[in-house]
Design a protein around this motif. Structure first.
Motif, PDB file in Angstrom:
ATOM      1  N   VAL A   1     -28.732  -6.017 -29.807  1.00 42.19           N
ATOM      2  CA  VAL A   1     -27.724  -5.113 -29.256  1.00 42.19           C
ATOM      3  C   VAL A   1     -27.229  -5.583 -27.886  1.00 42.19           C
ATOM      4  N   LYS A   2     -28.147  -6.043 -27.047  1.00 39.00           N
ATOM      5  CA  LYS A   2     -27.735  -6.443 -25.691  1.00 39.00           C
ATOM      6  C   LYS A   2     -26.724  -7.585 -25.749  1.00 39.00           C
ATOM      7  N   GLY A   3     -27.006  -8.569 -26.579  1.00 40.78           N
ATOM      8  CA  GLY A   3     -26.078  -9.686 -26.735  1.00 40.78           C
ATOM      9  C   GLY A   3     -24.736  -9.226 -27.291  1.00 40.78           C
ATOM     10  N   PHE A   4     -24.810  -8.267 -28.190  1.00 41.77           N
ATOM     11  CA  PHE A   4     -23.598  -7.728 -28.813  1.00 41.77           C
ATOM     12  C   PHE A   4     -22.710  -7.052 -27.756  1.00 41.77           C
TER      13      PHE A   4
ATOM     14  N   ILE B   1     -29.539   1.497 -28.808  1.00 37.38           N
ATOM     15  CA  ILE B   1     -30.916   1.026 -28.661  1.00 37.38           C
ATOM     16  C   ILE B   1     -31.921   2.175 -28.746  1.00 37.38           C
ATOM     17  N   SER B   2     -31.526   3.352 -28.241  1.00 37.05           N
ATOM     18  CA  SER B   2     -32.511   4.438 -28.189  1.00 37.05           C
ATOM     19  C   SER B   2     -32.416   5.407 -29.372  1.00 37.05           C
TER      20      SER B   2
ATOM     21  N   THR C   1     -39.334 -10.362 -38.479  1.00 42.85           N
ATOM     22  CA  THR C   1     -37.983  -9.938 -38.135  1.00 42.85           C
ATOM     23  C   THR C   1     -37.394 -10.780 -37.010  1.00 42.85           C
ATOM     24  N   LYS C   2     -36.091 -10.925 -37.072  1.00 38.99           N
ATOM     25  CA  LYS C   2     -35.371 -11.583 -35.978  1.00 38.99           C
ATOM     26  C   LYS C   2     -35.002 -10.519 -34.966  1.00 38.99           C
ATOM     27  N   GLY C   3     -34.563 -10.934 -33.818  1.00 42.10           N
ATOM     28  CA  GLY C   3     -34.017  -9.965 -32.871  1.00 42.10           C
ATOM     29  C   GLY C   3     -34.680 -10.036 -31.530  1.00 42.10           C
ATOM     30  N   GLU C   4     -34.317  -9.074 -30.698  1.00 40.82           N
ATOM     31  CA  GLU C   4     -34.874  -9.030 -29.355  1.00 40.82           C
ATOM     32  C   GLU C   4     -36.286  -8.477 -29.413  1.00 40.82           C
ATOM     33  N   LEU C   5     -37.182  -9.149 -28.747  1.00 38.71           N
ATOM     34  CA  LEU C   5     -38.580  -8.746 -28.750  1.00 38.71           C
ATOM     35  C   LEU C   5     -38.752  -7.273 -28.354  1.00 38.71           C
ATOM     36  N   PHE C   6     -38.176  -6.907 -27.234  1.00 38.79           N
ATOM     37  CA  PHE C   6     -38.389  -5.567 -26.681  1.00 38.79           C
ATOM     38  C   PHE C   6     -37.860  -4.478 -27.624  1.00 38.79           C
TER      39      PHE C   6
END
Ligand SMILES: [Mg+2]
Length: 235
Positions: free
Chosen positions: A64-67, A99-100, A126-131
């Motif tokens: 999401v952050k990259g998006f 995100i939330s 899964t791929k994606g942001e760790l956090f």
């Protein structure tokens, strides 16, 4: 159909296999479009956003952050720098909201995961942001059923080989389940594992288990995760 007799480890993809994901991106993109419609043409935005996202993937990875950063970058470019701080703020808020959001498990997930956890070692790959992915797994209520959780930046043959080596799992004992032929099915079959494809957004009216072929590889296709229980339970 080849049996699943040797399977010892059952791994699941997460986004759009265990829980809803892609529709949330699409909804967020729609909301972003409403915020910036007076700066840019929608068709142009879609085309340029996709280009920016692809370019930024190497820097930000998936998520999401990259998006949202790519969305902001695209609008700054397309508006010639005219987008206001207030509207940028609005885009950031839409990202935070996404995100939330509570996790929405897909049909059959909870009963399948609980049923199989007694007999198999379960894993998430899964791929994606760790956090963000860690937070989704924690909020899914399913974390306790998974012995291993692998959050990776890419899902290719090499990634799967590394995971199997790290956990000392012979490829023939590994079954991967997911909605993406490219990330969840093909690389796993190529390294000697088994795979079950569960397409997302299927509209079939009847329960179906099919043996399928893709460029020389064989995998099974199901329409609901619950079908795994009799398939694996038979052994
Ligand atoms: Mg997926």
């Amino acid at each position: 159909m080849k049996s699943f007799q040797k399977i010892r480890v059952v791994a699941f993809d997460a986004d759009d296999t265990l829980w809803l994901n892609e529709p949330l991106f699409q909804q967020t993109q729609e909301k972003c479009r409403a915020v910036i419609q007076h700066y840019v043409d929608s068709a142009e935005l879609d085309k340029r956003l996709y280009e920016t996202e692809r370019r930024n993937l190497k820097l930000f990875g998936y998520g999401v952050k990259g998006f949202i950063l790519s969305m902001i970058e695209t609008v700054i470019e397309l508006s010639g720098g005219r987008i206001s701080g207030k509207d940028i703020r609005h885009l950031i808020d839409l990202g935070k909201e996404m995100i939330s959001r509570p996790i929405e498990l897909l049909d059959g997930v909870e009963e399948t995961v609980t049923a199989l956890s007694g007999q198999y070692d379960l894993m998430i790959v899964t791929k994606g942001e760790l956090f963000h992915q860690e937070s989704k797994i924690a909020r899914s209520g399913l974390a306790e059923y998974f012995k291993h959780i692998e959050i990776v930046s890419e899902k290719d043959e090499n990634t799967y080989l590394q995971i199997l080596n790290r956990h000392r799992i012979p490829a023939g004992e590994f079954l991967m389940i997911g909605n993406s032929l490219k990330s969840d099915i093909e690389p796993v079959c190529r390294i000697g594992g088994r795979a079950v494809h569960i397409p997302f957004h299927v509209t079939w009216t009847h329960e179906q288990v099919e043996q399928r072929r893709l460029d020389g590889i064989e995998y099974v296709e199901i329409e609901n995760l619950k079908q795994l229980i009799p398939m694996l339970g038979e052994v």
